[in-house]
Design a protein around this motif. Structure first.
Motif, PDB file in Angstrom:
ATOM      1  N   ALA A 173       0.830  -1.206   0.000  1.00 40.16           N
ATOM      2  CA  ALA A 173       0.000   0.000   0.000  1.00 40.16           C
ATOM      3  C   ALA A 173       0.866   1.258   0.000  1.00 40.16           C
ATOM      4  O   ALA A 173       0.583   2.227  -0.717  1.00 40.16           O
ATOM      5  N   ALA A 174       1.936   1.245   0.797  1.00 40.22           N
ATOM      6  CA  ALA A 174       2.806   2.423   0.879  1.00 40.22           C
ATOM      7  C   ALA A 174       3.562   2.648  -0.422  1.00 40.22           C
ATOM      8  O   ALA A 174       3.680   3.792  -0.906  1.00 40.22           O
ATOM      9  N   LEU A 175       4.074   1.588  -1.016  1.00 43.76           N
ATOM     10  CA  LEU A 175       4.866   1.727  -2.235  1.00 43.76           C
ATOM     11  C   LEU A 175       3.989   2.113  -3.426  1.00 43.76           C
ATOM     12  O   LEU A 175       4.396   2.927  -4.261  1.00 43.76           O
ATOM     13  N   THR A 176       2.803   1.559  -3.492  1.00 43.28           N
ATOM     14  CA  THR A 176       1.898   1.886  -4.598  1.00 43.28           C
ATOM     15  C   THR A 176       1.526   3.359  -4.597  1.00 43.28           C
ATOM     16  O   THR A 176       1.422   3.987  -5.657  1.00 43.28           O
ATOM     17  N   SER A 177       1.333   3.927  -3.411  1.00 43.20           N
ATOM     18  CA  SER A 177       0.957   5.344  -3.303  1.00 43.20           C
ATOM     19  C   SER A 177       2.175   6.263  -3.239  1.00 43.20           C
ATOM     20  O   SER A 177       2.020   7.467  -3.077  1.00 43.20           O
ATOM     21  N   ARG A 178       3.370   5.691  -3.334  1.00 44.75           N
ATOM     22  CA  ARG A 178       4.629   6.456  -3.286  1.00 44.75           C
ATOM     23  C   ARG A 178       4.705   7.307  -2.012  1.00 44.75           C
ATOM     24  O   ARG A 178       5.116   8.466  -2.037  1.00 44.75           O
ATOM     25  N   ALA A 179       4.325   6.703  -0.901  1.00 45.90           N
ATOM     26  CA  ALA A 179       4.301   7.419   0.375  1.00 45.90           C
ATOM     27  C   ALA A 179       5.713   7.591   0.929  1.00 45.90           C
ATOM     28  O   ALA A 179       6.557   6.704   0.787  1.00 45.90           O
ATOM     29  N   THR A 180       5.942   8.717   1.584  1.00 50.55           N
ATOM     30  CA  THR A 180       7.201   8.927   2.290  1.00 50.55           C
ATOM     31  C   THR A 180       7.091   8.519   3.747  1.00 50.55           C
ATOM     32  O   THR A 180       8.100   8.320   4.424  1.00 50.55           O
ATOM     33  N   ALA A 181       5.854   8.405   4.231  1.00 48.34           N
ATOM     34  CA  ALA A 181       5.633   8.017   5.629  1.00 48.34           C
ATOM     35  C   ALA A 181       4.281   7.339   5.755  1.00 48.34           C
ATOM     36  O   ALA A 181       3.384   7.559   4.931  1.00 48.34           O
ATOM     37  N   ASN A 214      13.210   2.912   3.326  1.00 52.99           N
ATOM     38  CA  ASN A 214      13.293   4.365   3.493  1.00 52.99           C
ATOM     39  C   ASN A 214      11.902   5.002   3.652  1.00 52.99           C
ATOM     40  O   ASN A 214      11.627   6.082   3.134  1.00 52.99           O
ATOM     41  N   ILE A 215      11.041   4.291   4.370  1.00 53.96           N
ATOM     42  CA  ILE A 215       9.706   4.799   4.691  1.00 53.96           C
ATOM     43  C   ILE A 215       9.635   5.030   6.190  1.00 53.96           C
ATOM     44  O   ILE A 215      10.002   4.149   6.976  1.00 53.96           O
ATOM     45  N   LYS A 216       9.179   6.185   6.573  1.00 54.75           N
ATOM     46  CA  LYS A 216       9.089   6.516   7.999  1.00 54.75           C
ATOM     47  C   LYS A 216       7.751   6.046   8.568  1.00 54.75           C
ATOM     48  O   LYS A 216       6.688   6.325   8.002  1.00 54.75           O
ATOM     49  N   VAL A 217       7.795   5.315   9.672  1.00 49.06           N
ATOM     50  CA  VAL A 217       6.577   4.956  10.403  1.00 49.06           C
ATOM     51  C   VAL A 217       6.370   6.011  11.479  1.00 49.06           C
ATOM     52  O   VAL A 217       7.120   6.069  12.456  1.00 49.06           O
ATOM     53  N   LEU A 218       5.377   6.846  11.288  1.00 43.27           N
ATOM     54  CA  LEU A 218       5.154   7.964  12.201  1.00 43.27           C
ATOM     55  C   LEU A 218       4.520   7.522  13.523  1.00 43.27           C
ATOM     56  O   LEU A 218       4.827   8.070  14.575  1.00 43.27           O
ATOM     57  N   ASP A 219       3.632   6.543  13.450  1.00 43.95           N
ATOM     58  CA  ASP A 219       2.885   6.178  14.656  1.00 43.95           C
ATOM     59  C   ASP A 219       2.118   4.889  14.404  1.00 43.95           C
ATOM     60  O   ASP A 219       1.981   4.443  13.256  1.00 43.95           O
TER      61      ASP A 219
END
Length: 254
Positions: A173-181, A214-219
């Protein structure tokens, strides 16, 4: 204002039907006083309208609410189970569950891509979705560098007290949406948002995997009955020095 409402009601050409006094009186009270003045039984009565079954809609609504434990418990009922309750049936079950779902959706943010910057804002966004669910579900909220929510993915659904999570689904889900966090989130149907040992272990496992990408997990926010727990604020993240100011997708204040 009250006279205008009564005139509007009278002008509607509605005739009080024999045997459905509770329905018509509830509707009239709604027009005169507003929906907020009606009891929960009266509101259900208005949703249902008159029907051929006995007891009447108002009495049935009161009985149903008492038996189920109130509206909060009623919204968690399975449609089939609700339809099998005496006097309800599939039509009334569908009506009440649809009305309750409309109320839940009305509480959600109107923004399709809201900017969420704190655990409190995350909870406010998630509570209408997760607060009344009977099963645990796991969400991944994906953010760009400006803390704008670009994707909200439900990646797992479990039972009343467990929800197996596949890390591949989380990061897909994170990679598909090109999320930074990302923010991890799930609910506790028991109502107690206190994280379990398993919750903490899964969170730390996912944080370790996110570092490789290199994806930040904020919470990781756990939603309960009217409350929540932020694992970041609770100090449950691997880095004991994790500070609230780092709750930013770009690491620089968002």
């Amino acid at each position: 204002m009250e006279q205008a409402a009564e005139a509007a009601w009278a002008g509607g050409g509605l005739v009080r039907a024999r045997g459905v006094v509770g329905v018509e009186e509830s509707r009239e009270r709604l027009f005169r006083l507003g929906a907020e003045a009606l009891t929960e039984s009266e509101l259900l009565c208005v949703v249902w309208g008159p029907g051929p079954r006995s007891p009447g809609p108002l009495q049935l609504a009161g009985t149903l609410l008492a038996r189920s434990g109130g509206l909060k418990a009623l919204v968690q009922e399975e449609p089939l189970a609700l339809s099998l309750m005496p006097g309800v049936g599939p039509v009334r079950a569908a009506q009440v569950l649809a009305a309750l779902e409309l109320g839940r959706r009305a509480q959600r943010t109107v923004e399709t891509r809201p900017k969420l910057r704190t655990p409190e804002e995350i909870h406010a966004y998630l509570a209408p979705k997760l607060g009344a669910m009977r099963r645990e579900v796991f969400h991944v909220l994906c953010f760009n560098a400006r803390n704008v929510l670009v994707h909200d993915a439900r990646v797992a659904e479990g039972t009343m007290n467990a929800c197996p999570v596949d890390p591949r689904e989380v990061f897909a889900a994170a990679l598909t949406s090109r999320a930074t966090a990302i923010v991890l989130a799930h609910n506790h149907p028991s109502g107690d948002p206190e994280p379990s040992i398993q919750d903490v272990g899964l969170t730390r496992h996912l944080i370790s995997a996110a570092q490789l990408l290199n994806i930040k997990v904020l919470d990781h926010v756990v939603v309960g009955d009217g409350g929540y727990v932020s694992m970041m604020e609770r100090g449950l993240f691997p880095d004991a020095g994790w500070e609230a100011k780092r709750w930013s997708a770009n690491g620089g204040g968002g």
